[in-house]
Design an enzyme around this catalytic site. Sequence first.
Site, PDB file in Angstrom:
ATOM      1  CG  ASP A   1       2.475   0.079   7.970  1.00 17.46           C
ATOM      2  OD1 ASP A   1       2.224  -0.496   6.902  1.00 17.46           O
ATOM      3  OD2 ASP A   1       1.601   0.356   8.811  1.00 17.46           O
TER       4      ASP A   1
ATOM      5  CG  HIS B   1       0.579   2.591  12.532  1.00 19.12           C
ATOM      6  ND1 HIS B   1      -0.748   2.257  12.603  1.00 19.12           N
ATOM      7  CD2 HIS B   1       0.990   2.154  11.319  1.00 19.12           C
ATOM      8  CE1 HIS B   1      -1.114   1.629  11.487  1.00 19.12           C
ATOM      9  NE2 HIS B   1      -0.069   1.551  10.693  1.00 19.12           N
TER      10      HIS B   1
ATOM     11  CD  GLU C   1      -3.231  -1.638   5.023  1.00 20.46           C
ATOM     12  OE1 GLU C   1      -3.344  -2.690   5.655  1.00 20.46           O
ATOM     13  OE2 GLU C   1      -2.785  -0.598   5.545  1.00 20.46           O
ATOM     14  CD  GLU C   2      -1.618   1.958   7.555  1.00 22.36           C
ATOM     15  OE1 GLU C   2      -2.343   1.504   8.448  1.00 22.36           O
ATOM     16  OE2 GLU C   2      -0.414   1.663   7.429  1.00 22.36           O
TER      17      GLU C   2
ATOM     18  CG  ASP D   1      -2.811   4.053   2.645  1.00 29.97           C
ATOM     19  OD1 ASP D   1      -2.380   3.003   2.135  1.00 29.97           O
ATOM     20  OD2 ASP D   1      -3.718   4.076   3.504  1.00 29.97           O
TER      21      ASP D   1
ATOM     22  CG  HIS E   1      -0.394  -0.019   2.538  1.00 29.54           C
ATOM     23  ND1 HIS E   1       0.059   1.122   3.166  1.00 29.54           N
ATOM     24  CD2 HIS E   1      -0.192  -1.033   3.424  1.00 29.54           C
ATOM     25  CE1 HIS E   1       0.499   0.805   4.371  1.00 29.54           C
ATOM     26  NE2 HIS E   1       0.378  -0.493   4.545  1.00 29.54           N
TER      27      HIS E   1
ATOM     28  CD  GLU F   1       1.009  -3.973   5.690  1.00 27.94           C
ATOM     29  OE1 GLU F   1       1.756  -3.329   6.456  1.00 27.94           O
ATOM     30  OE2 GLU F   1      -0.001  -3.483   5.146  1.00 27.94           O
TER      31      GLU F   1
HETATM   32 ZN   LIG Z   1       0.718  -1.420   6.401  1.00 23.97          ZN
END
Ligand SMILES: [Zn+2]
Length: 388
Positions: free
Chosen positions: A101, A355, A133-134, A71, A69, A161
């Site tokens: 990520d 994150h 995705e997030e 984003d 992903h 991931e």
């Molecule tokens: Zn991810």
Amino acid sequence: MDSIQILEKLIAFPTVSRDSNLDLIGYVSDLLAAQGIACQIISSADGHKANLFATIGPTDAAGVMLSGHTDVVPIDGQDWTLPPFEMTARDGKLYGRGAADMKGFVACALAACLKASKIPLQTPLHLALSYDEEVGCIGVRSLIDMLRAAPLRPLLCIVGEPTSMHVATGHKGKLAARAICRGREGHSALAPLALNAIHLGCDFVAALRGEQDRLAVDGARDGDYDIAYTTVHVGKMNAGVALNIVPNLCQLDFEIRNIAADNPDEILERLRAEAARIAAAASAIAPEAAVDIEITNTYPGLDTPANSQAVAFVKSLTGANDTIKVAFGTEGGLFSRDLGTPTIVCGPGSMAQGHRPDEFVSVEQMRRCDDMLDNLLRLLSDHQFHAA
Ligand SMILES: [Zn+2]
């Protein structure tokens, strides 16, 4: 360009899910086009975001798909000591939002595509990049629709991931929902004559906790997860206007994260029955009492058999001799369910850094991912090779 040079470019695009990813998609399609690789761009309905799909090698055969992903999660409220949207290389670590990520993997996948364009592949390599995705694996669904309609489905999918390059065969599914509790407003001095929606909400939270206790004690088990059972969690409560008003509305956002042995719809049905019971009891005070539940997002879990050929294949690429399951969700559950494509999660970096402020991926992890993809390219260019 090598993967780390590409990662530096990718981090510089602030592709927070709420914002557009089109600049990054434009960069990637230019990078690939310069090597003669054509891309399919699948735009979102509003045209502000896009998925990208590309195939390197023969177009009349099914291949191995690398999925990532584009984003990233926001930096709001996080205490970064380094610039989040600029790569900082320091002491063997590469810092920046999305480094782990999962722009680190996307960069390795792009570097592999560039290399693949220079060698005669017998089996194609596919690249699938998604948006949103997030925020619940939203964007990839239109890419999957496109692949479902195509004559050939990928033989195997590697979702990159961050797993510290371990081979992950599964993750839990997720059902996110909102409970809307309705009472009757009134002056707080006359509170017993009104119906407090926060009280309804608290009763429903008690029901959620009861369900969690039941699952923790009696529920199915999958010992490959740190938390071996299905979890129920409430993450947000919105209610109340002023202390002297009995509130008439309370909204609760909650989720079910299920192991493969549990059906989240059955759990939700039990919670709906509890909600109906709470509302019925309250209707003696105010007939408009209600606890309504709406599903806001779902994605399926992933559970690829550890003894499958697909798993053995990816283990051979990384040299791993065991497998893990991961706590976080990925797009892999959708690829597996909707395309029937055997799917593995394996990528550089750790979600322990995802994150978080000063997110990073190590140079060592990037190199291990490059090595895995080099091994893949070697097999894809082999005449004898039959993937998975
Ligand atoms: Zn991810």
